[in-house]
Motif scaffolding. Structure first.
Motif, PDB file in Angstrom:
ATOM      1  N   ALA A 209      -1.328   7.665  -5.064  1.00  0.00           N
ATOM      2  CA  ALA A 209      -0.657   8.183  -6.266  1.00  0.00           C
ATOM      3  C   ALA A 209       0.607   8.893  -5.802  1.00  0.00           C
ATOM      4  N   ASN A 210       1.738   8.234  -5.999  1.00  0.00           N
ATOM      5  CA  ASN A 210       3.025   8.728  -5.496  1.00  0.00           C
ATOM      6  C   ASN A 210       3.800   9.336  -6.655  1.00  0.00           C
ATOM      7  N   ILE A 211       3.538  10.598  -6.871  1.00  0.00           N
ATOM      8  CA  ILE A 211       3.950  11.281  -8.084  1.00  0.00           C
ATOM      9  C   ILE A 211       5.472  11.217  -8.278  1.00  0.00           C
ATOM     10  N   TYR A 212       5.906  10.768  -9.470  1.00  0.00           N
ATOM     11  CA  TYR A 212       7.304  10.650  -9.900  1.00  0.00           C
ATOM     12  C   TYR A 212       8.092   9.562  -9.165  1.00  0.00           C
ATOM     13  N   ALA A 213       7.434   8.683  -8.422  1.00  0.00           N
ATOM     14  CA  ALA A 213       8.183   7.638  -7.709  1.00  0.00           C
ATOM     15  C   ALA A 213       9.005   6.802  -8.678  1.00  0.00           C
ATOM     16  N   ASP A 214       8.411   6.478  -9.823  1.00  0.00           N
ATOM     17  CA  ASP A 214       9.114   5.705 -10.842  1.00  0.00           C
ATOM     18  C   ASP A 214      10.364   6.444 -11.301  1.00  0.00           C
ATOM     19  N   GLU A 220      12.539   1.168  -9.837  1.00  0.00           N
ATOM     20  CA  GLU A 220      12.524   0.162  -8.775  1.00  0.00           C
ATOM     21  C   GLU A 220      11.238   0.243  -7.962  1.00  0.00           C
ATOM     22  N   PHE A 221      10.618   1.417  -7.961  1.00  0.00           N
ATOM     23  CA  PHE A 221       9.346   1.636  -7.261  1.00  0.00           C
ATOM     24  C   PHE A 221       8.505   2.495  -8.185  1.00  0.00           C
ATOM     25  N   HIS A 222       7.192   2.198  -8.277  1.00  0.00           N
ATOM     26  CA  HIS A 222       6.341   2.865  -9.257  1.00  0.00           C
ATOM     27  C   HIS A 222       5.323   3.794  -8.592  1.00  0.00           C
ATOM     28  N   ASP A 223       4.665   4.593  -9.424  1.00  0.00           N
ATOM     29  CA  ASP A 223       3.839   5.682  -8.900  1.00  0.00           C
ATOM     30  C   ASP A 223       2.575   5.225  -8.181  1.00  0.00           C
ATOM     31  N   PHE A 224       1.953   4.162  -8.635  1.00  0.00           N
ATOM     32  CA  PHE A 224       0.673   3.750  -8.060  1.00  0.00           C
ATOM     33  C   PHE A 224       0.858   2.562  -7.133  1.00  0.00           C
ATOM     34  N   ALA A 225       0.350   2.693  -5.907  1.00  0.00           N
ATOM     35  CA  ALA A 225       0.496   1.631  -4.916  1.00  0.00           C
ATOM     36  C   ALA A 225      -0.843   1.344  -4.241  1.00  0.00           C
ATOM     37  N   ILE A 226      -1.048   0.095  -3.882  1.00  0.00           N
ATOM     38  CA  ILE A 226      -2.192  -0.310  -3.052  1.00  0.00           C
ATOM     39  C   ILE A 226      -1.642  -0.733  -1.698  1.00  0.00           C
ATOM     40  N   VAL A 227      -2.181  -0.131  -0.652  1.00  0.00           N
ATOM     41  CA  VAL A 227      -1.692  -0.369   0.698  1.00  0.00           C
ATOM     42  C   VAL A 227      -2.839  -0.923   1.541  1.00  0.00           C
ATOM     43  N   ASP A 228      -2.618  -2.067   2.153  1.00  0.00           N
ATOM     44  CA  ASP A 228      -3.608  -2.667   3.039  1.00  0.00           C
ATOM     45  C   ASP A 228      -3.512  -1.984   4.402  1.00  0.00           C
ATOM     46  N   VAL A 229      -4.609  -1.320   4.813  1.00  0.00           N
ATOM     47  CA  VAL A 229      -4.633  -0.634   6.109  1.00  0.00           C
ATOM     48  C   VAL A 229      -5.732  -1.218   6.988  1.00  0.00           C
ATOM     49  N   THR A 230      -6.027  -2.496   6.766  1.00  0.00           N
ATOM     50  CA  THR A 230      -7.017  -3.165   7.606  1.00  0.00           C
ATOM     51  C   THR A 230      -6.640  -3.022   9.070  1.00  0.00           C
ATOM     52  N   ASN A 231      -5.358  -3.163   9.356  1.00  0.00           N
ATOM     53  CA  ASN A 231      -4.811  -2.782  10.654  1.00  0.00           C
ATOM     54  C   ASN A 231      -4.066  -1.469  10.436  1.00  0.00           C
ATOM     55  N   TYR A 239       0.691  -4.007  -3.510  1.00  0.00           N
ATOM     56  CA  TYR A 239       0.802  -3.957  -4.966  1.00  0.00           C
ATOM     57  C   TYR A 239       1.415  -2.625  -5.375  1.00  0.00           C
ATOM     58  N   ASN A 240       2.238  -2.670  -6.445  1.00  0.00           N
ATOM     59  CA  ASN A 240       2.869  -1.475  -6.981  1.00  0.00           C
ATOM     60  C   ASN A 240       2.916  -1.622  -8.505  1.00  0.00           C
ATOM     61  N   TRP A 241       2.281  -0.681  -9.228  1.00  0.00           N
ATOM     62  CA  TRP A 241       2.049  -0.867 -10.656  1.00  0.00           C
ATOM     63  C   TRP A 241       3.056  -0.135 -11.522  1.00  0.00           C
ATOM     64  N   ASP A 242       3.551  -0.860 -12.548  1.00  0.00           N
ATOM     65  CA  ASP A 242       4.487  -0.332 -13.528  1.00  0.00           C
ATOM     66  C   ASP A 242       3.713   0.056 -14.793  1.00  0.00           C
ATOM     67  N   PRO A 243       3.641   1.364 -15.132  1.00  0.00           N
ATOM     68  CA  PRO A 243       2.864   1.783 -16.312  1.00  0.00           C
ATOM     69  C   PRO A 243       3.411   1.252 -17.624  1.00  0.00           C
ATOM     70  N   TYR A 266       3.669  13.074 -20.895  1.00  0.00           N
ATOM     71  CA  TYR A 266       4.130  12.878 -19.522  1.00  0.00           C
ATOM     72  C   TYR A 266       3.231  11.842 -18.863  1.00  0.00           C
ATOM     73  N   ALA A 267       3.816  10.862 -18.212  1.00  0.00           N
ATOM     74  CA  ALA A 267       3.025   9.828 -17.554  1.00  0.00           C
ATOM     75  C   ALA A 267       3.446   9.716 -16.096  1.00  0.00           C
ATOM     76  N   PHE A 268       2.537  10.005 -15.209  1.00  0.00           N
ATOM     77  CA  PHE A 268       2.763   9.849 -13.772  1.00  0.00           C
ATOM     78  C   PHE A 268       1.409   9.784 -13.085  1.00  0.00           C
ATOM     79  N   ALA A 269       1.344   9.059 -11.979  1.00  0.00           N
ATOM     80  CA  ALA A 269       0.087   8.926 -11.244  1.00  0.00           C
ATOM     81  C   ALA A 269      -0.179  10.204 -10.476  1.00  0.00           C
ATOM     82  N   HIS A 270      -1.317  10.810 -10.755  1.00  0.00           N
ATOM     83  CA  HIS A 270      -1.663  12.049 -10.080  1.00  0.00           C
ATOM     84  C   HIS A 270      -2.752  11.862  -9.036  1.00  0.00           C
ATOM     85  N   SER A 271      -3.757  11.039  -9.339  1.00  0.00           N
ATOM     86  CA  SER A 271      -4.907  10.901  -8.452  1.00  0.00           C
ATOM     87  C   SER A 271      -5.524   9.533  -8.673  1.00  0.00           C
ATOM     88  N   VAL A 272      -6.427   9.135  -7.760  1.00  0.00           N
ATOM     89  CA  VAL A 272      -7.083   7.843  -7.898  1.00  0.00           C
ATOM     90  C   VAL A 272      -8.381   7.837  -7.104  1.00  0.00           C
TER      91      VAL A 272
END
Length: 473
Positions: A209-214, A220-231, A239-243, A266-272
């Protein structure tokens, strides 16, 4: 270690947050309210310096067995944030209050009455703070062991360009080793606020949850991201989600909008968080509610549904937890301003809402839990001492554990989730409880001003036998 005054802590945080030139941050937990920052003091001493523990037969053996303050590695007092436990070690995040990048503190709980700080990590990034840490045992083709994901938030733009997620090998918690760093675009002036670590088969994901990224990147970049950390040495965003996918308002600017009933929101990703399988994500998106997302295919998730707020309810979906095998959603609302500018809103502190999500596309509000202090509807302009909003939820079995700032830790029986009943509480003096974590007979609480608290149930057992049962490494 003497107690600090909460006003000093809050005002130090205000100064740091003002450097962000962000939407105005109102809460000590970086909550957003009505566009004006107001600090409130903690309640005056009520219990003569002795923690108050009350409850029925379910918690009547609960006692505080330890209260330990983090070491002052950099010569300043440490303001603590969230707490997590894994394999007999506590991981304590630190807050921006110290302005000194205090990192994550690791405590050995082999002797819970005497926790020992054994290491510190993520404290080599000046101008940042590390609120959230999640630790899990993972097994992938690239890494096998205990992996820690740490949120990196920025408070001094002149000291750092880095925000995002740090990844550490904590298989030996006393000697953490950095593996990788997923960095946000430099123009995101906040960083990753909260995060979650989950595994799908041999694939490991960080949900950030990348607060205020949007807001900062003009969408151009949104608040919620999925990051593959298998390595974990080579983290990759998938993935990066646009509310705007579910927002009907036309005036959304990456931060504010007006809803269909005329309320400023107010809409922003705070937690997940995710469910135990890692198939569904629950994103706390403030006034947009808790967004439920099918992430079984991480490159192409689908929104399933989200909670909503009535006209009189300030949104502030802060954090979430699941109960009853994932069929019940606990949603905490961090409302730091019980005297909102919008006169149609409730005039009370934030409380907990409970939803039936058997049908994830249609969450149904079935109950709520409010402490006596959060229930009070104050008069316009009134300011009672205290910070009585709810913060974070954890669930073990049929018991809901809530960190509640000045209201301490609350324990709630949710056997019938439509009729939650408080069965116990722990309130230190003065209390400012940020996080709570439950590890079998142990309840860990992080007090912003007073460090790590260790509470023990089944207090009749001996120390050694308790450890053998609950803290085997």
């Amino acid at each position: 270690m003497p107690h600090k005054n909460m006003r000093k802590v809050c005002m130090a945080m205000v100064a740091a947050l003002m450097l962000l030139s962000a939407p105005v941050a109102q809460a000590c937990g970086l909550g957003i309210e009505s566009g004006k920052w107001e600090a409130v003091e903690t309640a005056p001493e009520q219990f003569g310096g002795v923690p108050l523990i009350e409850g029925d037969k379910n918690v009547n053996n609960l006692k505080e067995v330890a209260s330990v303050y983090p070491e002052e590695h950099k010569g300043v007092s440490v303001t603590t944030a969230d707490v997590f436990a894994h394999k007999g070690y506590a991981y304590l995040g630190t807050h921006v209050g110290s302005h000194s990048n205090e990192g994550v503190r690791v405590f050995d709980l082999s002797h819970p009455e005497d926790p020992q700080e054994v290491s510190v990590f993520a404290n080599d990034l000046p101008g940042t703070w590390q609120e959230k840490v999640i630790v899990k045992s993972v097994n992938t083709p690239h890494f096998k062991g205990d992996l820690a994901a740490v949120s990196v938030q920025k408070y001094r733009q002149d000291q750092t360009k880095s925000g995002g997620v740090l990844l550490y090998d904590v298989s030996n918690p006393e000697e953490p080793e950095q593996l990788g760093f997923w960095e946000l675009p430099e123009e995101v002036r906040t960083g990753t606020h909260e995060l979650y670590l989950t595994q799908q088969g041999n694939r490991v994901l960080v949900l950030a949850a990348n607060i205020y990224a949007d807001y900062y990147t003009d969408a151009e970049f949104h608040d919620f991201a999925i990051v593959d950390v298998t390595n974990p040495s080579e983290p990759e965003m998938v993935y990066n989600w646009d509310p705007r996918e579910i927002l009907t308002a036309e005036d959304y600017d990456g931060y504010t909008y007006t809803d269909e009933e005329g309320a400023q929101r107010y809409a922003f990703a705070h937690s997940v968080i995710t469910d135990q399988t890692g198939q569904y994500a629950y994103i706390s998106f403030w006034d947009l509610g808790t967004v439920i997302m099918d992430i079984s295919e991480p490159e192409s998730p689908e929104v399933v549904g989200h909670t909503q707020f009535e006209r009189h309810v300030q949104g502030a979906a802060h954090s979430a937890a699941l109960a009853k095998g994932g069929t019940v959603l606990i949603e905490t609302r961090e409302v730091f301003n019980p005297d909102p500018h919008d006169e149609q809103f409730e005039r009370g502190w934030g409380y907990t809402r409970i939803f039936d999500i058997k049908d994830k596309s249609n969450p149904k509000l079935i109950g709520d839990f409010r402490t006596m202090n959060s229930m009070i509807q104050i008069e316009a302009g009134e300011r009672e001492p205290g910070t009585f909003t709810v913060h974070d939820p954890k669930v073990r079995g049929n018991t809901l554990y809530l960190s509640h700032y000045t209201d301490g830790v609350r324990m709630v029986d949710i056997t019938d989730p439509s009729n939650p009943v408080e069965v116990g509480s722990y309130v230190s003096d003065p209390a400012l409880v940020w996080g709570v974590f439950v590890d079998r007979q142990y309840i860990l609480a992080s007090d912003m001003n007073d460090g790590l608290k260790v509470l023990l149930n089944n207090a009749g057992q001996s120390s050694s036998s308790r450890h053998d049962v609950a803290m085997t490494k």
